[in-house]
Scaffold this motif. Structure first.
Motif, PDB file in Angstrom:
ATOM      1  N   LEU A 152       0.880  -1.171   0.000  1.00  0.00           N
ATOM      2  CA  LEU A 152       0.000   0.000   0.000  1.00  0.00           C
ATOM      3  C   LEU A 152       0.913   1.216   0.000  1.00  0.00           C
ATOM      4  N   SER A 153       0.687   2.153  -0.921  1.00  0.00           N
ATOM      5  CA  SER A 153       1.575   3.317  -1.018  1.00  0.00           C
ATOM      6  C   SER A 153       0.846   4.505  -1.619  1.00  0.00           C
ATOM      7  N   ASP A 154       1.567   5.598  -1.738  1.00  0.00           N
ATOM      8  CA  ASP A 154       1.104   6.810  -2.419  1.00  0.00           C
ATOM      9  C   ASP A 154      -0.260   7.287  -1.928  1.00  0.00           C
ATOM     10  N   ARG A 155      -0.412   7.310  -0.605  1.00  0.00           N
ATOM     11  CA  ARG A 155      -1.664   7.806  -0.016  1.00  0.00           C
ATOM     12  C   ARG A 155      -1.761   9.295  -0.264  1.00  0.00           C
ATOM     13  N   ARG A 156      -2.945   9.725  -0.707  1.00  0.00           N
ATOM     14  CA  ARG A 156      -3.155  11.153  -0.924  1.00  0.00           C
ATOM     15  C   ARG A 156      -4.603  11.515  -0.600  1.00  0.00           C
ATOM     16  N   PHE A 158      -8.230  12.965  -0.838  1.00  0.00           N
ATOM     17  CA  PHE A 158      -9.172  13.161  -1.932  1.00  0.00           C
ATOM     18  C   PHE A 158     -10.104  14.312  -1.575  1.00  0.00           C
ATOM     19  N   ASP A 159     -10.724  14.211  -0.448  1.00  0.00           N
ATOM     20  CA  ASP A 159     -11.513  15.292   0.138  1.00  0.00           C
ATOM     21  C   ASP A 159     -11.558  15.010   1.636  1.00  0.00           C
ATOM     22  N   GLU A 160     -12.383  15.725   2.369  1.00  0.00           N
ATOM     23  CA  GLU A 160     -12.401  15.533   3.820  1.00  0.00           C
ATOM     24  C   GLU A 160     -12.901  14.160   4.219  1.00  0.00           C
ATOM     25  N   GLY A 161     -13.614  13.473   3.333  1.00  0.00           N
ATOM     26  CA  GLY A 161     -14.188  12.180   3.681  1.00  0.00           C
ATOM     27  C   GLY A 161     -13.472  10.982   3.117  1.00  0.00           C
ATOM     28  N   ALA A 162     -12.392  11.188   2.369  1.00  0.00           N
ATOM     29  CA  ALA A 162     -11.751  10.036   1.727  1.00  0.00           C
ATOM     30  C   ALA A 162     -10.285  10.299   1.412  1.00  0.00           C
ATOM     31  N   VAL A 163      -9.554   9.204   1.272  1.00  0.00           N
ATOM     32  CA  VAL A 163      -8.179   9.243   0.773  1.00  0.00           C
ATOM     33  C   VAL A 163      -8.056   8.202  -0.335  1.00  0.00           C
ATOM     34  N   HIS A 164      -7.150   8.457  -1.255  1.00  0.00           N
ATOM     35  CA  HIS A 164      -6.817   7.502  -2.317  1.00  0.00           C
ATOM     36  C   HIS A 164      -5.453   6.924  -2.012  1.00  0.00           C
ATOM     37  N   TYR A 165      -5.253   5.678  -2.430  1.00  0.00           N
ATOM     38  CA  TYR A 165      -3.931   5.094  -2.321  1.00  0.00           C
ATOM     39  C   TYR A 165      -3.750   4.025  -3.389  1.00  0.00           C
ATOM     40  N   VAL A 166      -2.516   3.605  -3.566  1.00  0.00           N
ATOM     41  CA  VAL A 166      -2.152   2.602  -4.561  1.00  0.00           C
ATOM     42  C   VAL A 166      -1.981   1.259  -3.854  1.00  0.00           C
ATOM     43  N   VAL A 167      -2.451   0.195  -4.501  1.00  0.00           N
ATOM     44  CA  VAL A 167      -2.204  -1.166  -4.009  1.00  0.00           C
ATOM     45  C   VAL A 167      -1.512  -1.949  -5.116  1.00  0.00           C
ATOM     46  N   GLU A 168      -0.386  -2.548  -4.771  1.00  0.00           N
ATOM     47  CA  GLU A 168       0.343  -3.401  -5.701  1.00  0.00           C
ATOM     48  C   GLU A 168       0.378  -4.813  -5.125  1.00  0.00           C
ATOM     49  N   ALA A 169       0.230  -5.799  -6.003  1.00  0.00           N
ATOM     50  CA  ALA A 169       0.324  -7.203  -5.603  1.00  0.00           C
ATOM     51  C   ALA A 169       1.312  -7.888  -6.530  1.00  0.00           C
ATOM     52  N   TRP A 170       2.084  -8.837  -5.982  1.00  0.00           N
ATOM     53  CA  TRP A 170       3.038  -9.546  -6.817  1.00  0.00           C
ATOM     54  C   TRP A 170       3.171 -10.986  -6.340  1.00  0.00           C
ATOM     55  N   ALA A 171       3.576 -11.817  -7.265  1.00  0.00           N
ATOM     56  CA  ALA A 171       3.891 -13.227  -7.042  1.00  0.00           C
ATOM     57  C   ALA A 171       4.735 -13.643  -8.244  1.00  0.00           C
ATOM     58  N   PRO A 172       5.376 -14.790  -8.199  1.00  0.00           N
ATOM     59  CA  PRO A 172       6.159 -15.207  -9.366  1.00  0.00           C
ATOM     60  C   PRO A 172       5.293 -15.195 -10.638  1.00  0.00           C
ATOM     61  N   GLY A 173       5.731 -14.420 -11.626  1.00  0.00           N
ATOM     62  CA  GLY A 173       5.003 -14.309 -12.886  1.00  0.00           C
ATOM     63  C   GLY A 173       3.829 -13.342 -12.860  1.00  0.00           C
ATOM     64  N   LEU A 174       3.659 -12.604 -11.764  1.00  0.00           N
ATOM     65  CA  LEU A 174       2.511 -11.704 -11.635  1.00  0.00           C
ATOM     66  C   LEU A 174       2.932 -10.374 -11.028  1.00  0.00           C
ATOM     67  N   ALA A 175       2.458  -9.296 -11.618  1.00  0.00           N
ATOM     68  CA  ALA A 175       2.590  -7.956 -11.044  1.00  0.00           C
ATOM     69  C   ALA A 175       1.320  -7.201 -11.408  1.00  0.00           C
ATOM     70  N   ALA A 176       0.622  -6.685 -10.396  1.00  0.00           N
ATOM     71  CA  ALA A 176      -0.619  -5.951 -10.641  1.00  0.00           C
ATOM     72  C   ALA A 176      -0.634  -4.702  -9.774  1.00  0.00           C
ATOM     73  N   ARG A 177      -1.324  -3.686 -10.252  1.00  0.00           N
ATOM     74  CA  ARG A 177      -1.371  -2.405  -9.552  1.00  0.00           C
ATOM     75  C   ARG A 177      -2.740  -1.770  -9.775  1.00  0.00           C
ATOM     76  N   VAL A 178      -3.293  -1.234  -8.694  1.00  0.00           N
ATOM     77  CA  VAL A 178      -4.513  -0.430  -8.764  1.00  0.00           C
ATOM     78  C   VAL A 178      -4.167   0.936  -8.203  1.00  0.00           C
ATOM     79  N   ASP A 179      -4.360   1.970  -9.017  1.00  0.00           N
ATOM     80  CA  ASP A 179      -3.937   3.318  -8.636  1.00  0.00           C
ATOM     81  C   ASP A 179      -4.935   4.103  -7.801  1.00  0.00           C
ATOM     82  N   GLU A 180      -6.175   3.718  -7.801  1.00  0.00           N
ATOM     83  CA  GLU A 180      -7.193   4.560  -7.175  1.00  0.00           C
ATOM     84  C   GLU A 180      -8.065   3.816  -6.173  1.00  0.00           C
ATOM     85  N   VAL A 181      -7.456   3.136  -5.203  1.00  0.00           N
ATOM     86  CA  VAL A 181      -8.243   2.553  -4.120  1.00  0.00           C
ATOM     87  C   VAL A 181      -8.679   3.703  -3.229  1.00  0.00           C
ATOM     88  N   VAL A 182      -9.930   3.688  -2.803  1.00  0.00           N
ATOM     89  CA  VAL A 182     -10.473   4.781  -2.005  1.00  0.00           C
ATOM     90  C   VAL A 182     -10.845   4.271  -0.616  1.00  0.00           C
TER      91      VAL A 182
END
Length: 152
Positions: free
Chosen positions: A28-32, A34-58
């Motif tokens: 979990l990284s890059d928390r920022r 959004f407004d007074e009621g929310a924050v956005h952050y990035v979630v990255e997941a990895w495993a052998p042969g896999l790399a995934a990223r979601v940029d806008e988890v709220v």
């Protein structure tokens, strides 16, 4: 294993890797704000042969808190039956937990950006942590990450 990965007051992050396979993990990284009621952050997941990223988890302040979910798992360190689950309001991040004898908790992290969009995708990785102290550390790290003040 969990850590406040790259944790500085300006850019906190939390990394979780499996105790039985360090090449499997979530960050979990890059928390920022959004407004007074929310924050956005990035979630990255990895495993052998896999790399995934979601940029806008709220994370909504009125929503069920991931840190509270993890703290509850840590407090109930004895093995339990079945699966416990948590997800963001928007459904783009879900975490399910199972408890196994020997004091291990499996956390399956599911990333599902744009869950209602046609052509969306889903990725899951499972990290295994020691019940008790490692889970409590993860809960504290996530609480710190979500509550951190960002510069600016």
């Amino acid at each position: 294993m969990t850590s406040l990965d790259g944790a500085t007051s300006d850019h906190p992050a939390v990394a979780v890797s499996s105790v039985n396979h360090a090449a499997v993990g979530v960050r979990l990284s890059d928390r920022r704000p959004f407004d007074e009621g929310a924050v956005h952050y990035v979630v990255e997941a990895w495993a052998p042969g896999l790399a995934a990223r979601v940029d806008e988890v709220v994370a909504w302040v009125w929503d069920a808190d991931l840190a509270d979910f993890l703290a509850g798992l840590a407090a109930d360190y004895r093995a339990w039956e079945g699966e416990r689950t948590w997800q963001t309001y928007d459904g783009d991040l879900a975490v399910s937990a199972v408890s196994r004898s020997g004091g291990r908790i499996g956390l399956t992290w599911t990333l599902r950006p744009w869950p209602d969009a046609a052509g969306g995708w889903t990725v899951s990785v499972t990290t295994w942590l020691e019940a008790g102290a490692q889970m409590a550390s993860l809960a504290a790290d996530v609480r710190h990450f979500l509550a951190s003040k960002q510069p600016g």
